[in-house]
Motif scaffolding. Sequence first.
Motif, PDB file in Angstrom:
ATOM      1  N   ALA A  87      10.368  -9.334  11.192  1.00 39.66           N
ATOM      2  CA  ALA A  87       9.918  -8.379  10.173  1.00 39.66           C
ATOM      3  C   ALA A  87      11.113  -7.806   9.425  1.00 39.66           C
ATOM      4  N   ARG A  88      10.913  -7.592   8.131  1.00 38.77           N
ATOM      5  CA  ARG A  88      11.963  -7.022   7.300  1.00 38.77           C
ATOM      6  C   ARG A  88      11.599  -5.604   6.904  1.00 38.77           C
ATOM      7  N   TRP A  89      12.616  -4.807   6.626  1.00 42.84           N
ATOM      8  CA  TRP A  89      12.425  -3.456   6.133  1.00 42.84           C
ATOM      9  C   TRP A  89      12.103  -3.517   4.650  1.00 42.84           C
ATOM     10  N   ALA A  90      11.203  -2.635   4.222  1.00 36.81           N
ATOM     11  CA  ALA A  90      10.797  -2.627   2.820  1.00 36.81           C
ATOM     12  C   ALA A  90      10.428  -1.212   2.404  1.00 36.81           C
ATOM     13  N   LEU A  91      10.365  -1.006   1.107  1.00 37.93           N
ATOM     14  CA  LEU A  91       9.863   0.256   0.569  1.00 37.93           C
ATOM     15  C   LEU A  91       8.363   0.319   0.820  1.00 37.93           C
ATOM     16  N   PRO A  92       7.806   1.520   1.017  1.00 36.87           N
ATOM     17  CA  PRO A  92       6.354   1.606   1.159  1.00 36.87           C
ATOM     18  C   PRO A  92       5.676   1.234  -0.151  1.00 36.87           C
ATOM     19  N   GLY A  93       4.542   0.576  -0.038  1.00 35.00           N
ATOM     20  CA  GLY A  93       3.802   0.159  -1.220  1.00 35.00           C
ATOM     21  C   GLY A  93       2.774  -0.887  -0.869  1.00 35.00           C
ATOM     22  N   GLY A  94       2.363  -1.652  -1.857  1.00 35.63           N
ATOM     23  CA  GLY A  94       1.357  -2.688  -1.625  1.00 35.63           C
ATOM     24  C   GLY A  94       0.936  -3.332  -2.927  1.00 35.63           C
ATOM     25  N   ARG A  95      -0.213  -3.969  -2.898  1.00 38.16           N
ATOM     26  CA  ARG A  95      -0.739  -4.649  -4.079  1.00 38.16           C
ATOM     27  C   ARG A  95      -1.480  -3.683  -4.983  1.00 38.16           C
ATOM     28  N   SER A  96      -1.438  -3.987  -6.254  1.00 39.33           N
ATOM     29  CA  SER A  96      -2.204  -3.223  -7.243  1.00 39.33           C
ATOM     30  C   SER A  96      -3.629  -3.749  -7.254  1.00 39.33           C
ATOM     31  N   ARG A  97      -4.555  -2.855  -7.544  1.00 39.78           N
ATOM     32  CA  ARG A  97      -5.955  -3.251  -7.695  1.00 39.78           C
ATOM     33  C   ARG A  97      -6.268  -3.402  -9.174  1.00 39.78           C
ATOM     34  N   PRO A  98      -7.280  -4.206  -9.502  1.00 41.37           N
ATOM     35  CA  PRO A  98      -7.649  -4.363 -10.923  1.00 41.37           C
ATOM     36  C   PRO A  98      -7.994  -3.012 -11.554  1.00 41.37           C
ATOM     37  N   GLY A  99      -7.505  -2.785 -12.761  1.00 42.20           N
ATOM     38  CA  GLY A  99      -7.795  -1.561 -13.493  1.00 42.20           C
ATOM     39  C   GLY A  99      -7.020  -0.342 -13.028  1.00 42.20           C
ATOM     40  N   GLU A 100      -6.039  -0.534 -12.155  1.00 39.75           N
ATOM     41  CA  GLU A 100      -5.273   0.571 -11.586  1.00 39.75           C
ATOM     42  C   GLU A 100      -3.870   0.565 -12.198  1.00 39.75           C
ATOM     43  N   SER A 101      -3.397   1.715 -12.648  1.00 41.25           N
ATOM     44  CA  SER A 101      -2.045   1.803 -13.191  1.00 41.25           C
ATOM     45  C   SER A 101      -1.046   1.766 -12.037  1.00 41.25           C
ATOM     46  N   PRO A 102       0.220   1.423 -12.312  1.00 35.88           N
ATOM     47  CA  PRO A 102       1.216   1.401 -11.243  1.00 35.88           C
ATOM     48  C   PRO A 102       1.350   2.743 -10.524  1.00 35.88           C
ATOM     49  N   ASP A 103       1.289   3.870 -11.261  1.00 34.48           N
ATOM     50  CA  ASP A 103       1.442   5.158 -10.583  1.00 34.48           C
ATOM     51  C   ASP A 103       0.236   5.469  -9.706  1.00 34.48           C
ATOM     52  N   GLN A 104      -0.978   5.102 -10.124  1.00 34.66           N
ATOM     53  CA  GLN A 104      -2.153   5.293  -9.270  1.00 34.66           C
ATOM     54  C   GLN A 104      -2.044   4.426  -8.013  1.00 34.66           C
ATOM     55  N   ALA A 105      -1.621   3.172  -8.206  1.00 28.91           N
ATOM     56  CA  ALA A 105      -1.509   2.250  -7.078  1.00 28.91           C
ATOM     57  C   ALA A 105      -0.469   2.711  -6.074  1.00 28.91           C
ATOM     58  N   VAL A 106       0.676   3.201  -6.539  1.00 27.88           N
ATOM     59  CA  VAL A 106       1.718   3.597  -5.603  1.00 27.88           C
ATOM     60  C   VAL A 106       1.319   4.847  -4.823  1.00 27.88           C
ATOM     61  N   VAL A 107       0.650   5.792  -5.459  1.00 30.81           N
ATOM     62  CA  VAL A 107       0.189   6.989  -4.741  1.00 30.81           C
ATOM     63  C   VAL A 107      -0.800   6.574  -3.647  1.00 30.81           C
ATOM     64  N   ARG A 108      -1.744   5.696  -3.999  1.00 33.30           N
ATOM     65  CA  ARG A 108      -2.740   5.236  -3.020  1.00 33.30           C
ATOM     66  C   ARG A 108      -2.093   4.443  -1.893  1.00 33.30           C
ATOM     67  N   ASP A 109      -1.240   3.463  -2.243  1.00 32.96           N
ATOM     68  CA  ASP A 109      -0.637   2.601  -1.233  1.00 32.96           C
ATOM     69  C   ASP A 109       0.323   3.350  -0.310  1.00 32.96           C
ATOM     70  N   VAL A 110       1.121   4.256  -0.864  1.00 33.46           N
ATOM     71  CA  VAL A 110       2.048   5.023  -0.019  1.00 33.46           C
ATOM     72  C   VAL A 110       1.266   5.900   0.950  1.00 33.46           C
ATOM     73  N   HIS A 111       0.192   6.507   0.485  1.00 35.06           N
ATOM     74  CA  HIS A 111      -0.619   7.344   1.382  1.00 35.06           C
ATOM     75  C   HIS A 111      -1.254   6.498   2.477  1.00 35.06           C
ATOM     76  N   ALA A 112      -1.791   5.328   2.111  1.00 36.91           N
ATOM     77  CA  ALA A 112      -2.420   4.458   3.104  1.00 36.91           C
ATOM     78  C   ALA A 112      -1.415   3.960   4.139  1.00 36.91           C
ATOM     79  N   GLU A 113      -0.199   3.678   3.701  1.00 40.07           N
ATOM     80  CA  GLU A 113       0.802   3.107   4.599  1.00 40.07           C
ATOM     81  C   GLU A 113       1.555   4.157   5.417  1.00 40.07           C
ATOM     82  N   THR A 114       1.779   5.334   4.832  1.00 37.90           N
ATOM     83  CA  THR A 114       2.642   6.320   5.498  1.00 37.90           C
ATOM     84  C   THR A 114       1.930   7.609   5.886  1.00 37.90           C
ATOM     85  N   GLY A 115       0.793   7.891   5.266  1.00 41.70           N
ATOM     86  CA  GLY A 115       0.127   9.168   5.484  1.00 41.70           C
ATOM     87  C   GLY A 115       0.664  10.266   4.591  1.00 41.70           C
TER      88      GLY A 115
END
Length: 196
Positions: free
Chosen positions: A29-57
């Motif tokens: 496993a490699r170290w990475a920044l928290p994040g994930g995939r974007s969903r259709p119709g989602e802006s990058p800032d919406q996606a990062v807020v959602r993905d960071v919360h899902a991954e880190t709390g």
Amino acid sequence: MRSLTGAVAAVVVDDTGRVLLCRQGRRTARWALPGGRSRPGESPDQAVVRDVHAETGLTVEVVDLVGIYHLPAAPDAPPAGRAGPPPDVLVHVLRARVRGSSPAGVPGGGCRLSWHDPCRLPEPLTPVTRWAVADATAGRSGVLREVRAHAGTGPPTAHPGLPAARPGKSADRPRDTADRPRSPASPAGRNGPDAR
């Protein structure tokens, strides 16, 4: 033509300047920044807020765009079965800060979180993470960069000697392609939904 997968990641820094990284899996496993995939119709800032919360709390708010990082699939990669060849990945990396003093939720399973000095990052590290942390800690915004997954193409672990990259320029590309005119990157969230 290869398919393109959209992803987001966040450079989240604490009060002492350490950056938050996530290590998923075991063995290689490699170290990475928290994040994930974007969903259709989602802006990058919406996606990062959602993905960071899902991954880190953690609940984060976006500050600005560090850059857009293109990670092309390896040219010699074998076709991935019925799905075809592996896709290129386009990662919007955003600078974000934690809202509040403690996690608002429970981190997602399988991710080991820890804070690291950006000059002493753990190994192994994903190539996009290596470049994005270096760009963010150097104060760059709006960087456009092609990142190769091959060893030896990223910046050194200690980033102070990195070549200067300006918005719209890429220090990782050959000079002839880096000097072509590009459209400037806009701050996150100003262009509406992500069109990936």
